[in-house]
Design a protein around this motif. Structure first.
Motif, short mmCIF file in Angstrom:
data_model
loop_
_atom_site.label_atom_id
_atom_site.label_comp_id
_atom_site.label_asym_id
_atom_site.label_seq_id
_atom_site.Cartn_x
_atom_site.Cartn_y
_atom_site.Cartn_z
N SER A 1 0.81 -1.21 0.00
CA SER A 1 0.00 0.00 0.00
C SER A 1 0.85 1.27 0.00
CB SER A 1 -0.92 -0.01 1.23
OG SER A 1 -1.64 1.20 1.32
N VAL B 1 1.07 3.84 -3.38
CA VAL B 1 0.57 5.21 -3.30
C VAL B 1 1.71 6.21 -3.52
CG1 VAL B 1 -0.53 6.92 -1.80
CG2 VAL B 1 -1.37 4.57 -1.82
N THR B 2 2.87 5.93 -2.95
CA THR B 2 4.02 6.81 -3.14
C THR B 2 4.35 6.96 -4.62
OG1 THR B 2 4.97 6.19 -1.00
CG2 THR B 2 6.45 7.19 -2.60
N TYR C 1 2.49 6.27 -7.24
CA TYR C 1 1.39 6.87 -8.00
C TYR C 1 1.41 8.39 -7.88
CZ TYR C 1 -3.32 8.58 -8.94
OH TYR C 1 -4.37 9.31 -9.39
N ASP D 1 -3.81 -3.51 -8.28
CA ASP D 1 -2.43 -3.27 -7.84
C ASP D 1 -1.40 -3.82 -8.83
OD1 ASP D 1 -3.62 -2.25 -5.55
OD2 ASP D 1 -3.26 -4.04 -4.34
N TYR E 1 -0.11 0.13 -12.94
CA TYR E 1 0.81 1.19 -12.53
C TYR E 1 1.70 1.65 -13.67
CZ TYR E 1 -0.89 1.57 -7.89
OH TYR E 1 -1.71 1.87 -6.84
N HIS F 1 -4.51 1.80 5.57
CA HIS F 1 -4.91 3.19 5.32
C HIS F 1 -3.91 4.19 5.88
CE1 HIS F 1 -7.02 1.62 8.91
NE2 HIS F 1 -6.81 2.81 9.44
N ALA G 1 -1.00 4.32 3.36
CA ALA G 1 -1.34 5.20 2.23
C ALA G 1 -1.29 6.66 2.65
CB ALA G 1 -2.73 4.84 1.71
N TRP H 1 1.62 9.76 1.04
CA TRP H 1 1.46 11.10 0.43
C TRP H 1 2.57 12.02 0.92
CZ3 TRP H 1 1.05 16.15 1.85
CH2 TRP H 1 0.62 17.06 0.87
#
Length: 494
Positions: A26, A30-31, A33, A110, A115, A332, A335, A339
């Motif tokens: 996760s 997220v990093t 993306y 995923d 990606y 969560h 994620a 950010w």
């Protein structure tokens, strides 16, 4: 390479990537993306399976199993709903295969293909930090070395296996390997009464497996308030789970082909026979085997990568997020941290953002479900924070009654004399979903008065949140004003 020599190294004059990310769970997904979304050149490196633990061995398979076993449990309660009898035929192997089908269905979310389409370059292989700016990747086609202006470590965690004598000799299951089972054990021993142990213990008990749960603490779910533990323990016992609380595992042994646990309880020795043991004692960060020690990347007392308020390690351009850094080990929160890791890694020289941990929610998906955000009572007491409590019993909620789920509660902690929310605990049907309103309220500084003034559909479980706010309101009625109003109305009557 010694740590001090690594610090003296100079960065390359030119970098292959703006950002390299180690680990495609996760946090890493997220990093990468976010980096791609802001048009950085980013490389994501994964040595095993895309999606990490959450997709392959954690959240997704466990919730798939919970869904199936809850259906079985509901069928056994048929008489409560006016149905004389319901029978279900199943095989353990088919249920476990269904879990893998769910994982495969979610996997494209995923995947490498997805990606890559988002602008992320994905490399498969084992990563190793060879300097503060370079990574060596050993893959199926050979080894290559690349450089990145910043690196984010999102290497995740693995099941914690304690050094209990005899455990290695008898063999054991973890939350990683339990999904390989296709034949049901007759007697499953679950070691650990935290969220993972509780969720899986209840699932397997509902599959007609004899389950014994060992917990060294005096109650389950020790991070929650005592009434939460009591509610879950009552349900577990009613479903046939043998709870051995206050038991400390001392030794595993095999006697005449029978597996045994020797435990200590109240000063006495207890021996428990079993077929399989599931070790569910939490997770340990993956901090070895990819160059951290050689570079001198510092660890915290909890053996996670030590990070500052901006997700940076003791190297200013080397960041970490997710389970490998903590302090929370939730998908969560991984994620959420990602950010900050991505933005600070790419733009930290211009502006840095401090990671916000002010409103962190989580849930344990037992039945009854348990969800929390912010402080609970035991935390508030431990930290010396004054609070008031508003408690609403779900036994009084119309929808809970109609659904046959009239158990549990909503408990809200507020600043004394004010409607500002300090924390919320919900135990009961769909607790994790109900909590969302309070998460939003805390994040955006909305008090109980505004929740009370918001229309909630009747009849829904969400009305419980409004009624909890009503409990607070009744405790803070303007008594003097109400007395004057009573006199006013009496005067109007003549």
């Amino acid at each position: 390479m010694k740590p001090e020599s690594a610090r003296k190294m100079k960065p390359p004059k030119k970098f292959d990537y703006n950002l390299a990310v180690i680990g495609a769970g996760s946090a890493g997904l997220v990093t990468s993306y976010i980096a791609a979304a802001v048009k950085a050149k980013v490389l994501l490196i994964e040595k095993h399976k895309m999606g990490g633990d959450c997709l392959n061995t954690g959240c997704v398979p466990s919730k798939a199993l919970i869904r199936t076993t809850r259906l079985l449990a509901l069928g056994r309660r048929a008489a409560e709903f006016g149905i004389k009898q319901m029978q279900a035929e199943f095989t353990f192997g088919e249920i476990m295969e269904r879990v893998q089908t769910v994982v495969k269905t979610v996997a494209p979310h995923d995947s490498i293909e997805r990606y890559t389409g988002l602008g992320v370059e994905v490399a498969t292989g084992s990563a190793r930090l060879t300097s503060p700016w370079t990574i060596e990747i050993a893959g199926a086609t050979g080894t290559r070395t690349l450089s990145a202006r910043a690196i984010v470590i999102a290497a995740g965690a693995r099941p914690l296996v304690p050094p209990i004598p005899g455990l290695d000799q008898i063999g054991y299951l973890t939350s990683d390997s339990v999904w390989n089972l296709r034949t049901a054990p007759k007697h499953l021993l679950v070691l650990g009464g935290g969220p993972i142990g509780c969720e899986l213990a209840q699932c397997f008990a509902r599959l007609n497996i004899q389950v014994t749960l060992i917990e060294m603490a005096p109650r389950l779910l020790l991070r929650e308030d005592p009434e939460v533990s009591a509610l879950v323990e009552e349900r577990f016992r009613s479903e046939g789970i043998d709870l051995k609380l206050g038991h400390t595992a001392k030794q595993f042994k095999n006697e005449n082909g029978e597996k045994m646990l020797v435990a200590e309880h109240a000063g006495s020795t207890v021996t428990i026979a079993f077929d399989e043991v599931l070790v569910a004692l939490g997770r340990a960060a993956n901090v070895k085997g990819y160059g951290l020690e050689e570079l001198g990347v510092e660890l915290s007392p909890n053996k996670t990568i030590r990070i500052d308020a901006f997700q940076a390690t003791n190297y200013p351009h080397l960041f970490a997020c997710g389970d490998v850094s903590g302090p929370y080990q939730f998908t969560h929160t991984a994620a959420h941290q990602a950010w900050y890791a991505a933005v600070n890694a790419l733009f930290g020289g211009i502006k840095k953002f401090r990671t916000d941990y002010s409103v962190i929610p989580w849930a344990t998906f037992t039945e009854p479900e348990v969800a929390r955000v912010g402080l609970n009572e035991q935390d508030a007491k431990a930290q010396g924070i004054p609070y008031e409590t508003s408690f609403y019993d779900l036994a009084d909620l119309d929808r809970a009654i109609t659904d046959g789920e009239a158990h549990g509660f909503v408990k809200v902690l507020t600043v004394p004399g004010k409607d500002k929310i300090l924390g919320v605990t919900i135990a009961g049907e769909h607790a994790g979903d109900l909590l969302a309103e309070f998460i939003l309220a805390m994040k955006h500084h909305i008090g109980l008065n505004k929740i009370l003034g918001t229309i909630h559909i009747y009849p829904t479980l969400a009305e419980a949140n409004k009624y909890a706010a009503g409990v607070w309101k009744r405790a803070h009625q303007p008594e003097t004003l109400l007395k004057w109003l009573a006199r006013f109305h009496a005067w109007r009557r003549g």
